[in-house]
Design a protein around this motif. Structure first.
Motif, PDB file in Angstrom:
ATOM      1  N   THR A  85     -43.949  -3.247  61.939  1.00 18.32           N
ATOM      2  CA  THR A  85     -43.846  -2.190  62.931  1.00 18.32           C
ATOM      3  C   THR A  85     -44.595  -0.947  62.499  1.00 18.32           C
ATOM      4  O   THR A  85     -45.057  -0.183  63.316  1.00 18.32           O
ATOM      5  CB  THR A  85     -42.381  -1.829  63.193  1.00 18.32           C
ATOM      6  OG1 THR A  85     -41.776  -1.510  61.946  1.00 18.32           O
ATOM      7  CG2 THR A  85     -41.669  -2.965  63.846  1.00 18.32           C
ATOM      8  N   ALA A 163     -41.577   3.239  67.135  1.00 19.80           N
ATOM      9  CA  ALA A 163     -41.632   2.941  68.570  1.00 19.80           C
ATOM     10  C   ALA A 163     -41.867   4.219  69.369  1.00 19.80           C
ATOM     11  O   ALA A 163     -42.651   4.247  70.315  1.00 19.80           O
ATOM     12  CB  ALA A 163     -40.332   2.267  68.998  1.00 19.80           C
ATOM     13  N   ASP A 865     -36.017  -5.797  73.044  1.00 17.70           N
ATOM     14  CA  ASP A 865     -36.916  -6.470  72.107  1.00 17.70           C
ATOM     15  C   ASP A 865     -36.813  -7.988  72.306  1.00 17.70           C
ATOM     16  O   ASP A 865     -36.384  -8.447  73.364  1.00 17.70           O
ATOM     17  CB  ASP A 865     -36.636  -6.030  70.678  1.00 17.70           C
ATOM     18  CG  ASP A 865     -35.398  -6.695  70.114  1.00 17.70           C
ATOM     19  OD1 ASP A 865     -34.519  -7.083  70.919  1.00 17.70           O
ATOM     20  OD2 ASP A 865     -35.303  -6.834  68.892  1.00 17.70           O
TER      21      ASP A 865
END
Ligand SMILES: [Zn+2]
Length: 904
Positions: A85, A163, A865
């Protein structure tokens, strides 16, 4: 590797028990588990390769299926998810607990880490570390285990920040400035600089900015990086004639990933500046002291950390070159010159890739040079400094001798305090960090340290107590100059959640800073005396000349953090009031106060005095109260209150009632009266039972401002108050305007809804209709958007309100509330939620940037997700309200002027 398959894999493996085997490449693992579904596809066995960034991950030879083996593997997955990520993240780390046998074992273990949290009662230490760190702990004989909850929180926090960053959505914190993505309460470097500029514009008489030199990146390319800044707060009009006023210097976030320190010190600056002229404590502190706050002490590094990277050092990849771009740079808090590298590697590292790399030379980095030059000036090898903010009050050579305290104590009358604000570990630290020998001023440093730690409830200790450090900020400032120097390690996380920062960290540390500021005149002496907690004039803030004024003060001498050794608490022997004098002014006249209980004999006393105001000049007078300790007769840290005096014929009263327009119900409101010409400002709350208020004020033309929850602010720009008379002004408060309202009972026309949003009547905990995602699919990003653009021209002070139930997978699936001022082209986020199965009501003030927009759209954006579903996110009772001139015009079409309501 994208994040989605890894996270799905991670969660699946965590539930089923993974297996790993090492490949021929020692830094590569194949990890497998299954069967199960990822991205909707049935998989029999899934596997991925886990690469260690910094060499092999050492998996100890635990038996298959043993809890430790599973724990390590689960953590490895979390690490892999973080890799995926945040592609250059340093999150090869997890939260580890270890049990130690005795103090020596603790010291040996702690020496390997920064930011160790210690639970002495249970003989446990906690660190965020990697596999190498776990091996080090084991090699010191400690039992090691992974804290899965804390590790998951760490990795979720990193994923959440990532994110938020990738979404490109701007988030606003309570400051109204753009915040760090995912952590909106923390102003970015640009947001902090903007705040400094704004404070100078708004308060040019007490705020200025000192440019102190370029960051490393700017030295490489003048168009990049940052000019480093100190925010100076003092009464600038009198500063030139009073150059020796005591200084408070603070660095914050010199370690880039420590989000909270810079914001805490920015809030402290705002407390000082915004309180000036309004709050007697803030005002005397700014009038008689000089604050120099380097809010972003490592702006280059901080910019990297704002991308969700656990970056600590500066970004100098020449002095700090390292094979991996993730580990370049110099630890600025090991690069300071005094006793640099004196512990022979114990307190800093010579490896450029290490987190504590000290740099090739003392003060090799531009940031260090700027900070030392500003605070200490020019220093020679003998440790003599001149030209900095602080005077040099101590001997002590630059190079020093290992294990020696090198030099004399600074004199008792040394002024000023230095802070270096870090996070985390819940500590208040003082010199020395490079030897266990107490500093020459060690007893005094400890006394003030225990005072400060009373406020924030952190553990007070000499910096060396857990592990050695060298080349640090605080040892350099104390060592070279003799100024008491402290490092705070705030709270529990590098990326501290905003809720805990706002609710606990800010207030308790600002309280500690206020105490320190009130002690700046003699920080080695005043903390040994009683603290004056508060001084009260009992409502007599404006009296006629000759009217006696009763002053009450609360004093306490016991406020020491006694969790690490015992500080002597001396009873309070007396208290004195000083009118228009600082207690330490030459020729100051003490007025003895009385003990309210008849005798000064305990560590907590209320003192009072009746002061005659006969002979006082008209105007503002400051009454300062200082307590005195028994046995030592040491005076303590003072506090102040204002008493304004005027001729009886010059004092006027403004009074009346505040009610709601229409039904005339009494309103709980605050009435603030100000005289722009004189700067006089006073406020009073209405009586909630009948809405009545009365406020004394000097005669003259005043402005009146009335504010109350749910109503438009009311202003009377010019009311003429006549001395000796009461002027009546009643206020009929106009309700705020509702620009958009939907209780979801009348269908879906107001919204554009992407599947799976739908209106249902069966959401748990709500008996009416609501929008809901329902139990949702994987990998969604679906919006519920107001269909019309809401016209907002002329309105301001917007409030976005709604009820929701956010029953999503905690940490993975989120709901966000957002607004757009360009018809839906770009969105700004004002709210986020996850994992809350109960209903809650929200009232969110939209940032000031919205004022002046022509149209507004609102939306609720849901994201999930790659695995695990829950009952989903539900929304009800959406409302947008506003104030402003357009609202007033709208409401005035119905307005009936109440009796007595008029415009002067
Ligand atoms: Zn730090």
């Amino acid at each position: 590797m994208s994040s989605e398959p890894v996270q799905g894999f991670l969660k699946l493996c965590a539930s089923q028990g993974p297996q790993a085997r090492r490949t021929r490449n020692p830094s590569e693992y194949h990890v497998a588990c299954g069967p199960g579904r990822v991205n909707g596809q049935e998989q029999s066995v899934m596997q991925f390769t886990l690469l260690s960034m910094r060499g092999p991950l050492t998996f100890p030879p635990f038996a298959r299926g043993s809890p430790m083996r599973r724990a390590l593997l689960a953590s490895a997955f979390a690490i892999a998810a973080s890799f995926a990520t945040a592609d250059d993240s340093l999150s090869l780390e997890w939260a580890v607990d270890a049990h130690y046998a005795d103090a020596q074992a603790l010291a040996r273990a702690a020496a390997h880490f920064q930011h160790v949290r210690v639970d002495r009662k249970h003989q446990r230490l906690s660190v965020i570390t990697d596999a190498t760190g776990m091996d080090l702990l084991r090699s010191e004989g400690l039992e090691v285990s992974i804290d899965h909850v804390a590790s998951a929180q760490l990795h979720q926090a990193l994923a959440r920040a990532d994110a938020a960053r990738r979404s490109g959505v701007v988030e606003y914190g309570s400051s109204g400035c753009p915040g760090i993505p995912g952590y909106a309460c923390y102003r970015t470097v640009e947001g902090t600089y903007q705040t400094m500029d704004d404070l100078v514009v708004a308060h040019p008489g007490i705020v200025e900015i000192d440019a102190i030199g370029p960051s490393w990146k700017k030295t490489q390319n003048a168009s990049q990086g940052y000019e480093m800044r100190a925010l100076r707060i003092t009464n600038l009009a009198t500063a030139a004639t009073d150059p020796d006023r005591p200084k408070l210097v603070a660095f914050s976030s010199i370690h880039a990933r420590e989000y909270a320190p810079a914001e805490l010190m920015t809030r402290f600056a705002e407390w000082l500046v915004n309180g000036y002229g309004i709050d007697p404590e803030a005002t005397w502190l700014v009038d008689h002291n000089d604050f120099r706050l380097i809010l972003q002490a490592n702006p280059d590094g901080r910019k990297k950390a704002e991308d969700g990277i656990l970056w600590r050092k500066n970004i100098d990849n020449i002095d700090g070159a390292c094979g991996s771009s993730n580990f370049v740079g110099i630890d600025l808090n090991r690069n300071f010159p005094f006793h640099w590298n004196i512990t022979n590697g114990g307190g800093s590292s010579g490896d450029t890739c290490d987190e504590t790399y000290r740099g090739p030379l003392r003060q090799s980095e531009p940031e260090t040079e700027n900070l030392v030059g500003y605070v200490a000036g020019t220093c020679n090898d003998a440790g003599e400094c001149s030209g900095g903010v602080f005077a040099d009050r101590r001997s002590g050579s630059m190079a020093g001798t290992a294990g020696s305290d090198d030099g004399n104590a600074a004199p008792d009358d040394t002024r000023g305090i230095f802070f270096d604000m870090h996070s985390y570990s819940d500590l208040v630290l003082w010199s020395w960090g490079d030897t266990s020998t107490a500093a020459p001023n060690g007893t005094q440093l400890r006394t003030l340290g225990r005072r400060l730690a009373w406020f924030n409830d952190y553990t007070p200790q000499q910096a060396d107590e857990l592990y050695a450090t060298d080349g640090t900020t605080d040892d350099t400032i104390y060592g070279l100059l003799g100024v008491p120097a402290y490092t705070f390690e705030l709270d529990d996380e590098f990326f501290q959640q905003c809720a805990s920062f706002e609710n606990t960290t800010v207030q308790k540390n600002i309280d500690a800073l206020r105490y320190s500021a009130r002690s700046l005149h003699a920080p080695y002496r005043l903390p040994a005396g009683p603290d004056t907690l508060a001084v009260d004039a009992n409502g007599a803030d404006l009296v006629a000349t000759g009217t006696p004024v009763d002053i009450t003060a609360q004093l306490d001498s016991s406020r020491f953090n006694q969790s690490n050794g015992t500080e002597t608490v001396r009873p309070i022997a007396g208290a004195n009031a000083y009118v228009d004098q600082l207690p330490w002014d030459a020729g100051a006249t003490p007025i003895a106060m009385n003990a309210a209980d008849g005798a000064f004999n305990s560590s907590s006393e209320t003192a009072n005095a009746s002061l005659s105001t006969t002979g006082w000049s008209n105007g503002r007078h400051r009454v300062m109260v200082q307590g005195v300790a028994a046995t030592t007769a040491q005076a303590g840290t003072p506090n102040a209150v204002w008493v304004d005096v005027a001729g009886a014929g010059d004092i006027a009263t403004l009074g009346g009632h505040v009610t709601a327009q229409g039904n005339g119900a009494p309103v709980s409101a605050t009435v603030t009266v100000s005289n722009v010409g004189t700067g006089e400002i006073r406020s009073v709350d209405t009586n909630p039972a009948d809405g009545a208020y009365a406020r004394t004020m000097l005669a003259g033309s005043v402005a009146v401002h009335v504010s109350a929850q749910g109503f438009l602010d009311e202003d009377l720009p010019a009311v003429n108050l006549v001395g000796g008379q009461t002027t009546v002004r009643d206020f009929a408060m106009i309700p705020r305007c509702t620009l958009f309202e939907d209780d979801i009972e009348a269908g879906c026309a107001a919204w554009v809804a992407q599947s799976p949003w739908s209106i249902v009547g069966n959401v748990s905990g709500n008996t009416t209709q609501a929008w809901s995602t329902g139990t949702y699919a994987d990998n969604l990003q679906r919006s519920l958007t107001s269909s019309a653009t809401i016209s907002v021209t002329g309105y301001s002070d917007f409030e976005f309100a709604f009820d929701d139930r956010c029953d999503t997978e905690n940490g993975y699936d989120f709901g966000y509330a957002e607004f757009s001022t360009d018809g839906g082209g770009s969105w700004s986020r004002v709210y986020g939620c996850d994992g809350r199965p109960s209903w809650a009501s929200h009232r969110i003030e939209l940032p000031a940037a919205v004022n002046g927009a022509s149209g507004l759209k609102l939306r609720f954006l849901f994201t999930s997700d790659s695995s695990v579903s829950r009952p989903g996110w539900a929304i009800d009772n959406v409302r947008l309200t506003a104030g402003g001139e357009a609202c007033r015009a709208q409401q005035q079409s119905d307005l009936i002027f109440a009796d007595g309501f008029d415009f002067d």
